[in-house]
Design a protein around this motif. Structure first.
Motif, mmCIF file in Angstrom:
data_model
loop_
_atom_site.group_PDB
_atom_site.id
_atom_site.type_symbol
_atom_site.label_atom_id
_atom_site.label_comp_id
_atom_site.label_asym_id
_atom_site.label_seq_id
_atom_site.Cartn_x
_atom_site.Cartn_y
_atom_site.Cartn_z
ATOM 1 N N LYS A 62 0.838 -1.200 0.000
ATOM 2 C CA LYS A 62 0.000 0.000 0.000
ATOM 3 C C LYS A 62 0.872 1.248 0.000
ATOM 4 O O LYS A 62 1.797 1.370 0.782
ATOM 5 N N SER A 63 0.547 2.179 -0.890
ATOM 6 C CA SER A 63 1.311 3.422 -0.975
ATOM 7 C C SER A 63 1.040 4.298 0.247
ATOM 8 O O SER A 63 -0.110 4.581 0.581
ATOM 9 N N LEU A 64 2.115 4.712 0.924
ATOM 10 C CA LEU A 64 1.984 5.552 2.114
ATOM 11 C C LEU A 64 2.365 6.996 1.827
ATOM 12 O O LEU A 64 1.652 7.917 2.208
ATOM 13 N N VAL A 65 3.505 7.175 1.199
ATOM 14 C CA VAL A 65 4.050 8.510 0.976
ATOM 15 C C VAL A 65 4.593 8.607 -0.438
ATOM 16 O O VAL A 65 5.212 7.676 -0.944
ATOM 17 N N GLY A 66 4.364 9.748 -1.055
ATOM 18 C CA GLY A 66 4.944 10.036 -2.357
ATOM 19 C C GLY A 66 5.482 11.457 -2.372
ATOM 20 O O GLY A 66 4.774 12.388 -1.986
ATOM 21 N N VAL A 67 6.725 11.607 -2.747
ATOM 22 C CA VAL A 67 7.340 12.934 -2.828
ATOM 23 C C VAL A 67 7.900 13.117 -4.237
ATOM 24 O O VAL A 67 8.658 12.276 -4.727
ATOM 25 N N ASN A 68 7.502 14.204 -4.893
ATOM 26 C CA ASN A 68 8.046 14.555 -6.201
ATOM 27 C C ASN A 68 8.595 15.974 -6.120
ATOM 28 O O ASN A 68 7.901 16.886 -5.661
ATOM 29 N N ALA A 69 9.815 16.145 -6.559
ATOM 30 C CA ALA A 69 10.438 17.457 -6.441
ATOM 31 C C ALA A 69 11.342 17.736 -7.634
ATOM 32 O O ALA A 69 11.973 16.833 -8.182
ATOM 33 N N THR A 70 11.384 18.990 -8.021
ATOM 34 C CA THR A 70 12.359 19.478 -8.998
ATOM 35 C C THR A 70 13.191 20.528 -8.286
ATOM 36 O O THR A 70 12.660 21.537 -7.808
ATOM 37 N N VAL A 71 14.490 20.269 -8.174
ATOM 38 C CA VAL A 71 15.387 21.157 -7.434
ATOM 39 C C VAL A 71 16.453 21.691 -8.385
ATOM 40 O O VAL A 71 17.110 20.920 -9.087
ATOM 41 N N LYS A 72 16.618 23.009 -8.401
ATOM 42 C CA LYS A 72 17.640 23.641 -9.226
ATOM 43 C C LYS A 72 18.660 24.309 -8.308
ATOM 44 O O LYS A 72 18.287 25.056 -7.402
ATOM 45 N N ARG A 73 19.948 24.045 -8.558
ATOM 46 C CA ARG A 73 21.018 24.571 -7.707
ATOM 47 C C ARG A 73 22.080 25.257 -8.545
ATOM 48 O O ARG A 73 22.409 24.795 -9.629
ATOM 49 N N ASN A 74 22.637 26.327 -7.990
ATOM 50 C CA ASN A 74 23.771 26.999 -8.617
ATOM 51 C C ASN A 74 24.725 27.446 -7.516
ATOM 52 O O ASN A 74 24.379 28.287 -6.685
ATOM 53 N N LYS A 75 25.924 26.855 -7.482
ATOM 54 C CA LYS A 75 26.875 27.137 -6.411
ATOM 55 C C LYS A 75 27.436 28.550 -6.507
ATOM 56 O O LYS A 75 27.640 29.213 -5.489
ATOM 57 N N ASP A 76 27.730 29.009 -7.709
ATOM 58 C CA ASP A 76 28.347 30.327 -7.874
ATOM 59 C C ASP A 76 27.463 31.445 -7.319
ATOM 60 O O ASP A 76 27.937 32.368 -6.663
ATOM 61 N N GLN A 78 24.972 30.835 -5.233
ATOM 62 C CA GLN A 78 24.423 30.316 -3.972
ATOM 63 C C GLN A 78 22.896 30.344 -3.987
ATOM 64 O O GLN A 78 22.248 30.634 -2.985
ATOM 65 N N ALA A 79 22.348 30.023 -5.154
ATOM 66 C CA ALA A 79 20.901 30.070 -5.332
ATOM 67 C C ALA A 79 20.321 28.670 -5.468
ATOM 68 O O ALA A 79 20.953 27.769 -6.026
ATOM 69 N N VAL A 80 19.117 28.510 -4.928
ATOM 70 C CA VAL A 80 18.389 27.248 -5.006
ATOM 71 C C VAL A 80 16.920 27.544 -5.223
ATOM 72 O O VAL A 80 16.384 28.506 -4.657
ATOM 73 N N SER A 81 16.270 26.746 -6.039
ATOM 74 C CA SER A 81 14.813 26.807 -6.126
ATOM 75 C C SER A 81 14.285 25.384 -6.168
ATOM 76 O O SER A 81 14.978 24.467 -6.622
ATOM 77 N N ALA A 82 13.072 25.203 -5.671
ATOM 78 C CA ALA A 82 12.512 23.859 -5.628
ATOM 79 C C ALA A 82 10.995 23.903 -5.697
ATOM 80 O O ALA A 82 10.362 24.800 -5.126
ATOM 81 N N ASP A 83 10.431 22.960 -6.424
ATOM 82 C CA ASP A 83 8.993 22.717 -6.447
ATOM 83 C C ASP A 83 8.777 21.317 -5.878
ATOM 84 O O ASP A 83 9.271 20.340 -6.441
ATOM 85 N N VAL A 84 8.056 21.234 -4.767
ATOM 86 C CA VAL A 84 7.916 19.958 -4.060
ATOM 87 C C VAL A 84 6.436 19.613 -3.884
ATOM 88 O O VAL A 84 5.628 20.466 -3.497
ATOM 89 N N LYS A 85 6.102 18.369 -4.182
ATOM 90 C CA LYS A 85 4.760 17.863 -3.931
ATOM 91 C C LYS A 85 4.873 16.663 -2.991
ATOM 92 O O LYS A 85 5.658 15.745 -3.244
ATOM 93 N N ILE A 86 4.091 16.686 -1.916
ATOM 94 C CA ILE A 86 4.128 15.620 -0.916
ATOM 95 C C ILE A 86 2.729 15.043 -0.751
ATOM 96 O O ILE A 86 1.767 15.764 -0.483
ATOM 97 N N LYS A 87 2.623 13.743 -0.921
ATOM 98 C CA LYS A 87 1.328 13.078 -0.755
ATOM 99 C C LYS A 87 1.457 12.021 0.310
ATOM 100 O O LYS A 87 2.314 11.142 0.237
ATOM 101 N N GLY A 88 0.610 12.101 1.335
ATOM 102 C CA GLY A 88 0.602 11.117 2.407
ATOM 103 C C GLY A 88 -0.812 10.919 2.896
ATOM 104 O O GLY A 88 -1.514 11.880 3.187
ATOM 105 N N GLY A 89 -1.256 9.678 2.950
ATOM 106 C CA GLY A 89 -2.643 9.430 3.321
ATOM 107 C C GLY A 89 -3.557 9.981 2.247
ATOM 108 O O GLY A 89 -3.367 9.742 1.058
#
Length: 312
Positions: A62-76, A78-89
């Protein structure tokens, strides 16, 4: 950080940690192991990248948790962006993360308010990081070497379980599959301890009916879905498949970890944690940004996590 927030997704964190540790153990002292470690180091050293991450947790099919994310990183930058979807229950929540003027901005899908993290997660933190880069990098290098040595120390002679095969354009496929007695005793003992510790924390630190992070996201449904294993806990299967491109970067990695055990009532559980990681835009990724002009903004003091400090 608030203890409850730190425990959010403990099952996923534990599973992922054990997955990586066990996979390393299966690939020790082999050319595949060396190739995989080199690919990880090469990938981590990239200046920027886009990560597509999918994590699922199943219990007895049985599926309990689902996480889908797109994460963009740039070290120079020091920037990060993320789109996160979390499904539980029966609940599904989204979270957007941005770096704006050296601060971290978060927005949950059910709110039009943008939370700006201050304190250590704000501009002061980034400023201190910038000044202490050399010292920090030195400490991290030492940590990585010690972690690598620790993983190697847990390993037996299991190199026969890893395969490495060339594909096209200089790419290669690395695979490992372990089950039962093939999984090192030390890794299984560590896994059992961490899973039991996770269940204990669920019971001791998260008894409230509502569990909201400072971002306003409610994870109470998520925590309730996770099984609380306390007896006969063992890692029974580990599978990993990684694609390394011709430039030495990990392009895709799929892995699954199976943990079996019983809860306090004696009910048997078979928990499967699966992770699918795709990497793209290596050294060519620019994180998304957000213009806060005209938006509802709320500052959050990360040193307290007790609620918003001010609103404007």
């Amino acid at each position: 950080m608030n203890k409850k927030l730190a425990l959010m997704g403990t099952g996923i964190t534990v599973g992922t940690f054990l997955l990586i540790t066990s996979a390393y153990a299966g690939m020790a002292e082999s050319s595949g192991y060396d190739s995989y470690k080199t690919a990880i180091k090469t990938t981590v050293s990239a200046k920027s990248m886009t990560q597509a991450i999918a994590v699922t947790v199943q219990d007895n099919g049985k599926s309990l948790v689902g996480v889908n994310a797109t994460v963009k990183r740039n070290k120079d930058s020091q920037a990060v962006s993320a789109d996160v979807k979390i499904k539980g229950g029966d609940s599904e929540q989204t979270l957007n993360v941005y770096s704006v003027d050296g601060k971290t901005v978060l927005k949950s899908g059910d709110s039009e308010t943008y939370k700006v993290l201050e304190g250590k997660a704000g501009s002061e933190h980034f400023k201190n990081m910038e000044h202490g880069d050399k010292e920090l990098n030195g400490e991290m290098d030492t940590f990585h070497k010690e972690a690598e040595n620790l993983v190697d120390a847990l390993v037996g002679n299991l190199k026969q379980y890893v395969t490495e095969a060339p594909t096209t354009n200089g790419a290669k496929e690395i695979k490992v599959s372990l089950s039962g007695s093939q999984i090192p005793t030390a890794v299984n003992a560590l896994g059992s301890f961490l899973v039991k510790k996770s269940s204990y924390d669920h019971n001791q630190g998260m008894d409230d009916k509502t569990f909201k992070s400072p971002m306003g996201t409610d994870f109470s449904a998520l925590k309730q879905t996770m099984p609380k294993l306390s007896q006969d806990v063992a890692i029974t299967k580990v599978d990993l498949q990684a694609t390394v491109d011709g430039s030495g970067f990990i392009a895709n990695q799929k892995a699954s970890l199976t943990i079996e055990g019983k809860d306090a009532a004696g009910t048997a559980h078979t928990v499967v944690v699966s992770v699918d990681l795709g990497l793209s835009g290596v050294n060519a990724t620019t994180p998304d940004t957000i213009d806060l002009t005209g938006k509802t903004v709320e500052a959050v003091d990360t040193k307290q996590w007790g609620g918003p400090r001010n609103k404007h």
